[in-house]
Design a protein around this motif. Structure first.
Motif, short mmCIF file in Angstrom:
data_model
loop_
_atom_site.label_atom_id
_atom_site.label_comp_id
_atom_site.label_asym_id
_atom_site.label_seq_id
_atom_site.Cartn_x
_atom_site.Cartn_y
_atom_site.Cartn_z
N LEU A 106 0.80 -1.22 0.00
CA LEU A 106 0.00 0.00 0.00
C LEU A 106 0.84 1.27 0.00
O LEU A 106 0.55 2.21 -0.74
N LEU A 107 1.87 1.32 0.83
CA LEU A 107 2.62 2.56 0.99
C LEU A 107 3.56 2.81 -0.19
O LEU A 107 3.55 3.90 -0.78
N ALA A 108 4.39 1.83 -0.51
CA ALA A 108 5.39 2.02 -1.56
C ALA A 108 4.77 2.37 -2.92
O ALA A 108 5.28 3.26 -3.61
N PRO A 109 3.68 1.72 -3.35
CA PRO A 109 3.11 2.07 -4.67
C PRO A 109 2.59 3.51 -4.75
O PRO A 109 2.52 4.07 -5.84
N GLN A 110 2.23 4.10 -3.61
CA GLN A 110 1.71 5.47 -3.61
C GLN A 110 2.80 6.53 -3.55
O GLN A 110 2.55 7.71 -3.80
N THR A 111 4.02 6.11 -3.20
CA THR A 111 5.09 7.07 -2.95
C THR A 111 5.56 7.84 -4.18
O THR A 111 5.79 9.06 -4.09
N PRO A 112 5.75 7.20 -5.35
CA PRO A 112 6.26 7.97 -6.51
C PRO A 112 5.44 9.19 -6.86
O PRO A 112 6.00 10.24 -7.20
N GLU A 113 4.10 9.10 -6.77
CA GLU A 113 3.27 10.25 -7.11
C GLU A 113 3.52 11.39 -6.13
O GLU A 113 3.57 12.56 -6.52
N PHE A 114 3.69 11.06 -4.84
CA PHE A 114 3.96 12.10 -3.85
C PHE A 114 5.29 12.77 -4.13
O PHE A 114 5.39 14.01 -4.12
N GLU A 289 -0.94 13.46 5.44
CA GLU A 289 -2.26 13.73 4.86
C GLU A 289 -2.44 12.96 3.55
O GLU A 289 -3.50 12.39 3.29
N TYR A 290 -1.42 12.97 2.72
CA TYR A 290 -1.47 12.29 1.43
C TYR A 290 -1.72 10.79 1.60
O TYR A 290 -2.60 10.21 0.97
N MET A 291 -0.92 10.16 2.46
CA MET A 291 -1.02 8.71 2.63
C MET A 291 -2.28 8.30 3.39
O MET A 291 -2.86 7.25 3.13
N ALA A 296 -6.68 4.75 3.30
CA ALA A 296 -8.08 4.51 3.65
C ALA A 296 -8.88 4.08 2.42
O ALA A 296 -9.70 3.16 2.48
N ALA A 297 -8.63 4.74 1.28
CA ALA A 297 -9.33 4.39 0.05
C ALA A 297 -8.96 2.98 -0.41
O ALA A 297 -9.82 2.21 -0.86
N ALA A 298 -7.69 2.61 -0.29
CA ALA A 298 -7.25 1.28 -0.71
C ALA A 298 -7.88 0.19 0.15
O ALA A 298 -8.29 -0.86 -0.36
N LEU A 299 -7.99 0.43 1.46
CA LEU A 299 -8.61 -0.56 2.34
C LEU A 299 -10.09 -0.70 2.04
O LEU A 299 -10.64 -1.81 2.07
N ARG A 300 -10.77 0.40 1.74
CA ARG A 300 -12.19 0.33 1.37
C ARG A 300 -12.37 -0.48 0.09
O ARG A 300 -13.30 -1.28 -0.03
N ALA A 301 -11.48 -0.30 -0.86
CA ALA A 301 -11.57 -1.02 -2.12
C ALA A 301 -11.35 -2.51 -1.92
O ALA A 301 -12.07 -3.33 -2.50
N ASP A 302 -10.38 -2.88 -1.08
CA ASP A 302 -10.15 -4.30 -0.80
C ASP A 302 -11.35 -4.93 -0.12
O ASP A 302 -11.74 -6.06 -0.42
#
Length: 324
Positions: A106-114, A289-291, A296-302
């Motif tokens: 969850l964390l690593a895949p979101q990092t490049p955009e940040f 704030e970003y993460m 939260a959105a990723a957990l809802r999707a799962d």
């Protein structure tokens, strides 16, 4: 800046108790670390550490200097944060810790955009399933699952993380499908446990008709890496308790199947741990704030995908299981 570098080095050596460990943390050689301490001692005309071939301990002067050194660095951090607020240019290096599964999936895949959005911020991500100490390890943020023991730190709750008990179809075919936590104990099921030095939780907290109850499960397999437990479960070695996001794909594909569904695991808190001072830093606050929003959105999707799989029976043809 050289004097500040020397102070920063002193603080890390004091906190980590080792020149080499401080050098690794600061990404400088042991020789540079030693030279900075020597320069600081020469400037102050005192010895800050007693050194032997095996040990390094702070002197009385070193212990006295530490609190003031930390206060100086805190003041500099606060001043820099105020300037960054005015210039709207967050910069610097973020030190972030997270559990292995959470960090990888969850964390690593979101990092490049940040980092693309804030090109003057660098990230040092440390992944481990052990408990971490923000102060001694020089961390800005620590994401975690559960309840931290240190009440002096600030907690930002992100979501309640759904968990699941599961095993491979081969294991269920061999050992039977346990209906609940009581069956896990009664029938001596092999339970795969996440344990690490200093861990205090050695039981599974499951939801029963009478409320949450702890089950003292046991098994031959233990590890401090949650992904290894998943691999063992996939290999048919036992029952594993996992956050849903870590095994959702395996459940959807039928490689793992839910077990003991009458007593599901109690959801675990996913949160972020930080100090009040760290939160004043723009880069720390922005990353949190970003993460927070994306995790939260990723957990809802799962969770939604899992519910759909249960409704349409996905994976049922791959995992016919006898009842126990």
């Amino acid at each position: 800046m050289s004097y500040l570098d020397n102070i920063r080095t002193f603080v890390r050596v004091y906190e980590l108790g080792s020149m080499s460990a401080a050098g690794r943390d600061l990404r400088v050689s042991p020789a540079v670390t030693s030279a900075r301490i020597s320069q600081l001692e020469e400037y102050l005309a005192v010895r800050l550490f007693q050194r032997t071939t095996r040990n390094l301990t702070a002197t009385e002067q070193g212990r006295a200097f530490y609190d003031g050194a930390v206060a100086v660095l805190d003041a500099v951090d606060v001043a820099e944060a105020k300037v960054m607020h005015l210039t709207d240019t967050p910069r610097g290096t973020l030190f972030v810790a997270a559990p292995l599964g959470l960090g990888r999936r969850l964390l690593a895949p979101q990092t490049p955009e940040f980092l693309a959005t804030y090109p003057e911020i660098n990230l040092r991500l440390r992944l481990s399933d052990r408990a971490v100490d923000l102060t001694s390890e020089g961390l800005d943020l620590a994401f975690f699952l559960g309840q931290p023991e240190d009440s002096n730190l600030r907690i930002r709750k992100i979501a309640d993380c759904q968990r699941v008990l599961c095993a491979s179809p081969a294991y269920v075919a061999r050992r039977g499908l346990p209906a609940d936590g009581t069956a896990l104990l009664r029938d001596g099921h092999d339970c795969l446990n996440l344990r690490y030095p200093g861990a205090s939780e050695f039981q599974w907290l499951l939801q029963t008709s009478e409320g949450p109850r702890r089950f003292a499960v046991s098994g031959r397999y233990e590890c401090d890496d949650g992904d290894v437990l998943t691999d063992w479960a996939l290999a048919g070695e036992g029952v594993v308790l996992k956050p849903l996001f870590e095994v959702a794909e395996h459940l959807a594909a039928g490689r793992l199947v839910p077990v003991a569904e009458a007593t599901p695991p109690v959801p675990v808190q996913l949160a972020c741990l930080y100090t009040h001072r760290r939160h004043q830093d723009p880069k720390t606050r922005l990353f949190m704030e970003y993460m927070t929003a994306r995790l939260a959105a990723a957990l809802r999707a799962d969770g939604a995908q899992s519910d759909r799989n249960l409704d349409d029976g996905s994976g049922a043809d791959q995992a016919e299981t006898p009842s126990a």
